[in-house]
Scaffold this active site. Structure first.
Site, PDB file in Angstrom:
ATOM      1  N   GLY A 120     -25.046 -14.201  90.772  1.00  0.00           N
ATOM      2  CA  GLY A 120     -26.292 -14.956  90.617  1.00  0.00           C
ATOM      3  C   GLY A 120     -26.190 -16.446  90.845  1.00  0.00           C
ATOM      4  N   GLU A 126     -23.601 -21.150  85.950  1.00  0.00           N
ATOM      5  CA  GLU A 126     -24.310 -19.889  85.678  1.00  0.00           C
ATOM      6  C   GLU A 126     -25.747 -20.002  86.188  1.00  0.00           C
ATOM      7  OE1 GLU A 126     -24.426 -16.880  85.444  1.00  0.00           O
ATOM      8  OE2 GLU A 126     -23.887 -16.228  83.427  1.00  0.00           O
ATOM      9  N   ASP A 127     -26.317 -18.868  86.561  1.00  0.00           N
ATOM     10  CA  ASP A 127     -27.708 -18.875  87.036  1.00  0.00           C
ATOM     11  C   ASP A 127     -28.683 -18.960  85.869  1.00  0.00           C
ATOM     12  OD1 ASP A 127     -27.029 -16.335  86.149  1.00  0.00           O
ATOM     13  OD2 ASP A 127     -27.884 -15.270  87.861  1.00  0.00           O
ATOM     14  N   ASP A 161     -29.704 -15.927  79.033  1.00  0.00           N
ATOM     15  CA  ASP A 161     -30.835 -15.179  78.483  1.00  0.00           C
ATOM     16  C   ASP A 161     -30.513 -14.887  77.008  1.00  0.00           C
ATOM     17  OD1 ASP A 161     -33.043 -13.508  78.294  1.00  0.00           O
ATOM     18  OD2 ASP A 161     -32.233 -11.925  79.537  1.00  0.00           O
ATOM     19  N   LYS A 183     -33.414 -19.244  78.890  1.00  0.00           N
ATOM     20  CA  LYS A 183     -34.584 -18.507  78.389  1.00  0.00           C
ATOM     21  C   LYS A 183     -34.441 -18.400  76.863  1.00  0.00           C
ATOM     22  CE  LYS A 183     -35.273 -14.771  81.190  1.00  0.00           C
ATOM     23  NZ  LYS A 183     -35.197 -13.312  81.460  1.00  0.00           N
ATOM     24  N   PHE A 224     -38.970 -12.132  83.353  1.00  0.00           N
ATOM     25  CA  PHE A 224     -37.859 -11.727  84.199  1.00  0.00           C
ATOM     26  C   PHE A 224     -38.072 -12.364  85.566  1.00  0.00           C
ATOM     27  CE2 PHE A 224     -35.244  -9.213  86.978  1.00  0.00           C
ATOM     28  CZ  PHE A 224     -34.083  -9.126  86.238  1.00  0.00           C
ATOM     29  N   VAL A 225     -37.167 -13.258  85.937  1.00  0.00           N
ATOM     30  CA  VAL A 225     -37.345 -14.042  87.157  1.00  0.00           C
ATOM     31  C   VAL A 225     -36.375 -13.599  88.245  1.00  0.00           C
ATOM     32  CG1 VAL A 225     -38.351 -16.076  86.067  1.00  0.00           C
ATOM     33  CG2 VAL A 225     -35.867 -15.861  86.170  1.00  0.00           C
ATOM     34  N   ARG A 242     -32.212 -12.129  96.057  1.00  0.00           N
ATOM     35  CA  ARG A 242     -31.366 -13.303  95.781  1.00  0.00           C
ATOM     36  C   ARG A 242     -31.567 -14.393  96.824  1.00  0.00           C
ATOM     37  NH1 ARG A 242     -27.466 -11.817  91.915  1.00  0.00           N
ATOM     38  NH2 ARG A 242     -26.698  -9.687  92.032  1.00  0.00           N
TER      39      ARG A 242
HETATM   40  P1  IMP Z   1     -27.439 -12.724  79.038  1.00  0.00           P
HETATM   41  O1  IMP Z   1     -26.102 -12.116  78.697  1.00  0.00           O
HETATM   42  O2  IMP Z   1     -28.537 -11.909  78.404  1.00  0.00           O
HETATM   43  O3  IMP Z   1     -27.539 -14.169  78.682  1.00  0.00           O
HETATM   44  O4  IMP Z   1     -27.680 -12.517  80.560  1.00  0.00           O
HETATM   45  C1  IMP Z   1     -26.970 -13.183  81.507  1.00  0.00           C
HETATM   46  C2  IMP Z   1     -27.094 -12.521  82.866  1.00  0.00           C
HETATM   47  O5  IMP Z   1     -28.191 -11.594  82.941  1.00  0.00           O
HETATM   48  C3  IMP Z   1     -27.390 -13.563  83.902  1.00  0.00           C
HETATM   49  O6  IMP Z   1     -26.198 -14.110  84.422  1.00  0.00           O
HETATM   50  C4  IMP Z   1     -28.173 -12.794  84.944  1.00  0.00           C
HETATM   51  O7  IMP Z   1     -27.292 -12.171  85.856  1.00  0.00           O
HETATM   52  C5  IMP Z   1     -28.894 -11.722  84.152  1.00  0.00           C
HETATM   53  N1  IMP Z   1     -30.290 -12.118  83.851  1.00  0.00           N
HETATM   54  C6  IMP Z   1     -30.800 -12.539  82.674  1.00  0.00           C
HETATM   55  N2  IMP Z   1     -32.114 -12.810  82.755  1.00  0.00           N
HETATM   56  C7  IMP Z   1     -32.442 -12.562  84.048  1.00  0.00           C
HETATM   57  C8  IMP Z   1     -33.678 -12.699  84.787  1.00  0.00           C
HETATM   58  O8  IMP Z   1     -34.745 -13.097  84.288  1.00  0.00           O
HETATM   59  N3  IMP Z   1     -33.594 -12.364  86.105  1.00  0.00           N
HETATM   60  C9  IMP Z   1     -32.460 -11.943  86.716  1.00  0.00           C
HETATM   61  N4  IMP Z   1     -31.298 -11.816  86.064  1.00  0.00           N
HETATM   62  C10 IMP Z   1     -31.279 -12.129  84.742  1.00  0.00           C
END
Ligand code: IMP
Length: 187
Positions: free
Chosen positions: A50, A105-106, A109, A137, A158-159, A171
């Site tokens: 990402g 990081e992208d 969440d 987020k 969700f983006v 992507r």
């Molecule tokens: P986390 O562990 O929940 O913080 O999620 C981290 C990973 O989930 C990110 O590096 C993304 O690859 C994916 N992710 C989380 N939210 C989104 C979204 O809104 N769109 C696309 N990928 C997401």
């Protein structure tokens, strides 16, 4: 908000962050990072897949010496909900001991992926570890991870686009948007 047509029947994409907004913010982040790391060399650690686009643009605004490394982590599979389970799909090939690591990081969440990654990296005894995330987020945060640089704080949507995928697609979009039913009012 601008709507773009996409190849999903009955759906369209609402643009949340335009290419211009993204690029302007990345230039600011690059300037700040360059200032904060003056006199040091950075290991820019890209989290695949990402952050590829973000890192490619960000590193061109960083004026201190950089080494680029990649690491693969997987947390979602084909779902849009975090499973909470993180797997290393590609590990570092070089030691980071005594290095100044900046994780790129992208999106953060729930924070579960970043918590796992930071614990993993700190065990390798770097001189420092910081995180730059294009998006945050906060509404879905489950653990506090302490982000050092954040591009944009976004709502609980969700983006996709600009590196972010939906089941590995979209992507390559230059903007970031979210998918809605085509009948949803766009303002
Ligand atoms: P986390 O562990 O929940 O913080 O999620 C981290 C990973 O989930 C990110 O590096 C993304 O690859 C994916 N992710 C989380 N939210 C989104 C979204 O809104 N769109 C696309 N990928 C997401």
């Amino acid at each position: 908000m601008t709507a773009q047509t996409i190849d999903l029947p009955g759906k369209e994409m609402l643009v949340l962050l335009s290419e211009e907004q993204i690029q302007a913010r990345i230039a600011e982040l690059g300037a700040q990072i360059s200032q904060d790391y003056a006199g040091k060399e950075i290991v820019l650690l890209l989290v695949l897949k990402g952050s590829i686009l973000f890192a490619a643009d960000l590193c061109r605004h960083i004026t201190v010496p950089c080494i680029i490394e990649v690491m693969g982590l997987s947390s979602y599979g084909a779902s849009t909900e975090s499973s909470g389970e993180v797997a290393v799909t590609l590990d570092l090939t070089k030691p980071i001991q005594e290095k100044h690591v900046l994780v790129v990081e992208d999106i953060v969440d729930t924070g579960l992926t970043m918590r796992y990654l930071l614990k993993n990296l700190r065990a390798r005894e770097p001189a420092s570890v910081r995180v730059v995330s294009l998006l945050e987020k906060p509404a879905r945060k489950r653990v506090e991870v302490g982000l050092d640089y954040v591009g944009f704080v976004i709502d609980d949507l969700f983006v996709i686009g600009y590196g972010l995928d939906l089941d590995q697609r979209y992507r390559n979009l230059r903007y970031i948007g979210h998918v809605v039913d085509a009948s949803t009012p766009s303002c």
